[in-house]
Design a protein around this motif. Sequence first.
Motif, PDB file in Angstrom:
ATOM      1  N   LEU A 114      94.905  40.673  20.237  1.00 49.57           N
ATOM      2  CA  LEU A 114      94.464  39.820  19.142  1.00 49.57           C
ATOM      3  C   LEU A 114      93.894  40.652  17.985  1.00 49.57           C
ATOM      4  O   LEU A 114      94.085  40.318  16.811  1.00 49.57           O
ATOM      5  N   ILE A 115      93.193  41.725  18.331  1.00 45.60           N
ATOM      6  CA  ILE A 115      92.704  42.629  17.288  1.00 45.60           C
ATOM      7  C   ILE A 115      93.879  43.248  16.548  1.00 45.60           C
ATOM      8  O   ILE A 115      93.915  43.297  15.307  1.00 45.60           O
ATOM      9  N   LYS A 116      94.865  43.730  17.303  1.00 44.18           N
ATOM     10  CA  LYS A 116      96.051  44.342  16.696  1.00 44.18           C
ATOM     11  C   LYS A 116      96.813  43.349  15.830  1.00 44.18           C
ATOM     12  O   LYS A 116      97.375  43.712  14.784  1.00 44.18           O
ATOM     13  N   ALA A 117      96.808  42.079  16.244  1.00 42.87           N
ATOM     14  CA  ALA A 117      97.519  41.046  15.480  1.00 42.87           C
ATOM     15  C   ALA A 117      96.853  40.730  14.152  1.00 42.87           C
ATOM     16  O   ALA A 117      97.468  40.104  13.281  1.00 42.87           O
ATOM     17  N   GLY A 118      95.587  41.124  13.997  1.00 45.98           N
ATOM     18  CA  GLY A 118      94.867  40.836  12.761  1.00 45.98           C
ATOM     19  C   GLY A 118      94.111  39.527  12.787  1.00 45.98           C
ATOM     20  O   GLY A 118      93.650  39.053  11.742  1.00 45.98           O
ATOM     21  N   VAL A 119      93.991  38.915  13.985  1.00 41.51           N
ATOM     22  CA  VAL A 119      93.183  37.697  14.109  1.00 41.51           C
ATOM     23  C   VAL A 119      91.760  38.006  13.673  1.00 41.51           C
ATOM     24  O   VAL A 119      91.184  39.029  14.046  1.00 41.51           O
ATOM     25  N   ARG A 120      91.175  37.110  12.897  1.00 43.55           N
ATOM     26  CA  ARG A 120      89.852  37.381  12.321  1.00 43.55           C
ATOM     27  C   ARG A 120      88.707  36.989  13.244  1.00 43.55           C
ATOM     28  O   ARG A 120      87.648  37.616  13.209  1.00 43.55           O
ATOM     29  N   ARG A 172      80.078  42.039  24.751  1.00 46.20           N
ATOM     30  CA  ARG A 172      80.230  43.349  25.367  1.00 46.20           C
ATOM     31  C   ARG A 172      81.694  43.800  25.367  1.00 46.20           C
ATOM     32  O   ARG A 172      82.001  44.947  25.044  1.00 46.20           O
ATOM     33  N   VAL A 173      82.592  42.872  25.708  1.00 42.06           N
ATOM     34  CA  VAL A 173      83.999  43.244  25.805  1.00 42.06           C
ATOM     35  C   VAL A 173      84.616  43.491  24.426  1.00 42.06           C
ATOM     36  O   VAL A 173      85.395  44.431  24.238  1.00 42.06           O
ATOM     37  N   ILE A 174      84.272  42.659  23.452  1.00 45.66           N
ATOM     38  CA  ILE A 174      84.794  42.881  22.092  1.00 45.66           C
ATOM     39  C   ILE A 174      84.333  44.220  21.560  1.00 45.66           C
ATOM     40  O   ILE A 174      85.129  45.002  21.009  1.00 45.66           O
ATOM     41  N   ASP A 175      83.058  44.515  21.710  1.00 49.34           N
ATOM     42  CA  ASP A 175      82.545  45.796  21.213  1.00 49.34           C
ATOM     43  C   ASP A 175      83.233  46.953  21.914  1.00 49.34           C
ATOM     44  O   ASP A 175      83.542  47.988  21.299  1.00 49.34           O
ATOM     45  N   GLY A 176      83.490  46.801  23.217  1.00 46.95           N
ATOM     46  CA  GLY A 176      84.184  47.856  23.945  1.00 46.95           C
ATOM     47  C   GLY A 176      85.609  48.027  23.474  1.00 46.95           C
ATOM     48  O   GLY A 176      86.098  49.151  23.338  1.00 46.95           O
ATOM     49  N   ALA A 177      86.293  46.907  23.201  1.00 42.19           N
ATOM     50  CA  ALA A 177      87.673  46.973  22.733  1.00 42.19           C
ATOM     51  C   ALA A 177      87.751  47.612  21.354  1.00 42.19           C
ATOM     52  O   ALA A 177      88.646  48.421  21.075  1.00 42.19           O
ATOM     53  N   ILE A 237      92.253  40.472  24.186  1.00 39.38           N
ATOM     54  CA  ILE A 237      91.438  40.878  23.037  1.00 39.38           C
ATOM     55  C   ILE A 237      92.060  42.052  22.282  1.00 39.38           C
ATOM     56  O   ILE A 237      92.157  42.013  21.040  1.00 39.38           O
ATOM     57  N   PRO A 238      92.510  43.124  22.940  1.00 41.62           N
ATOM     58  CA  PRO A 238      93.141  44.201  22.160  1.00 41.62           C
ATOM     59  C   PRO A 238      94.358  43.725  21.375  1.00 41.62           C
ATOM     60  O   PRO A 238      94.560  44.122  20.222  1.00 41.62           O
ATOM     61  N   ALA A 257      85.704  49.759  20.162  1.00 41.44           N
ATOM     62  CA  ALA A 257      85.371  51.183  20.312  1.00 41.44           C
ATOM     63  C   ALA A 257      86.433  51.946  21.089  1.00 41.44           C
ATOM     64  O   ALA A 257      86.332  53.166  21.236  1.00 41.44           O
ATOM     65  N   GLY A 258      87.428  51.232  21.621  1.00 42.84           N
ATOM     66  CA  GLY A 258      88.494  51.902  22.356  1.00 42.84           C
ATOM     67  C   GLY A 258      88.410  51.760  23.854  1.00 42.84           C
ATOM     68  O   GLY A 258      89.276  52.247  24.586  1.00 42.84           O
ATOM     69  N   GLY A 259      87.367  51.083  24.345  1.00 41.52           N
ATOM     70  CA  GLY A 259      87.254  50.849  25.780  1.00 41.52           C
ATOM     71  C   GLY A 259      87.571  49.397  26.077  1.00 41.52           C
ATOM     72  O   GLY A 259      87.616  48.553  25.189  1.00 41.52           O
ATOM     73  N   PHE A 260      87.791  49.088  27.377  1.00 43.22           N
ATOM     74  CA  PHE A 260      88.151  47.726  27.715  1.00 43.22           C
ATOM     75  C   PHE A 260      87.774  47.447  29.158  1.00 43.22           C
ATOM     76  O   PHE A 260      88.117  48.226  30.045  1.00 43.22           O
TER      77      PHE A 260
END
Length: 335
Positions: free
Chosen positions: A268-274, A297-302, A265-266, A304-307
Motif C-alpha cells: 500500500l505504501i508502494k502504491a502511493g495510498v495516503r 508500530r508496524v507502519i513505522d517499521g515498514a 502495508i508495504p 523504516a524498512g522493517g516489517f
Amino acid sequence: MTAPSLALVCPAGTPAALDAAVEAGADAVYCGFADATNARNFPGLNFSPVEMRAAVTRTHRAGRSLYIAINTFPRAGEEATWHRAVGNAAEAGADAVILADLGLLAYAQAMHPSLRLHLSVQAAASTPEAIRYLAQAFGVQRVVLPRVLTLAEVTELTAAVAPVETEVFAFGGMCVMAEGRCQLSSYVTGQSPNTHGVCSPAGAVQFRREPGGDVTARLGSVTIDRHSAGSPAGYPTLCKGRFRANATTGYLFEEPTSLNAADHIPGLIKAGVRALKIEGRQRGRAYVARVVGEFRRVIDGAVAGGFTVPDLARGLASEMEGGRATAGAYDRRWR
C-alpha cells in the motif's frame, strides 16, 4: 518530525476513545455527531457539537488531525439536519468532513468552500471516472476506497486519480453488501444504516436463554443465531447470522470474519495510498488503544524498512470478529 508516508486514521466513538487513539499514535481521528448524520448512530456513542469542538482542540493540541464523518444519506424533507452537521463541523474547526451524498458535497462546497472534503466509502466510488468527476465537480481531495478492491486495483486507481488522495481500510469488520447499499437491516427493523446510521439498532436486538442453556439471538422478529451455553454470543446482524436453508444451517450471507490488511502495508505504501483506516467507532477505548498501537508500530517499521506482520497478527487475534481474519485482504475480490 516528518510525516509518515502512510497516515494512520483511527476511530473514536467517545472522548475517551479519542484520547486513547491520539496517545497510541493516530495521525488522524475520525468521529461523528450524535445523530443520524453518521453511520454509527448508537446510544452512548458520538459527540455533541460542544464535545466535538473540545475534541478538535485536544487533537490539534497534540499535533494530530480530526475528521468528522457525516456519511449517511439525508432523508427527504430532513436535509436541514445534515446541513447543520456540516456547519457544526466547519465551526468546530474539523480538518475534513467525510461525506457520501452528492447533494451534501455540493452544499458543503458552496457554503463552506474552505472545508476539506473526503469521500466516504459509503459512496462506493471505485472507478477513475467516478473519482475524477467528484474531484472536479465538488473539490473532493481524498476518497476512501471500497473494501472489495484488490491491491492491484487499489494501485491502479491511486495512480489514475492523482492528485486525489486514496485511503483504504486496514482492520475491522467486513461487509457482504456494496458500500452504502445495505437493505437488510431496514427490511427487518425499518431503520437503515444508510439513512438512519444504524445497522441492527439496539432497540431491535433480543437475547433469550433457552431451557437447555442455549442463547437465541433475534433482530426484530427474525432469529439470527443460536449459541450453545457458555459460548460467546456476538452482536446479531442479519448479514452475519446463521440460517437454515435446504436442510443446511450456516452463514448464508457472510461469516463473522475481520478484515486485516496488515500484511499489505508495504504494498500500500508502494502504491502511493495516503492513509490507512482502522474501523471501530462502536468499540471501546481498550480496543482502540491496542489496535492503533499495533498498527502504529508496524507502519513505522515498514516505513523504516522493517516489517513484523506475524507479531501483529498474534497481537490482534483477540480483537478480530469471530476470532479470525481474512486470509489475504486485498489479494482477491470479495464479490
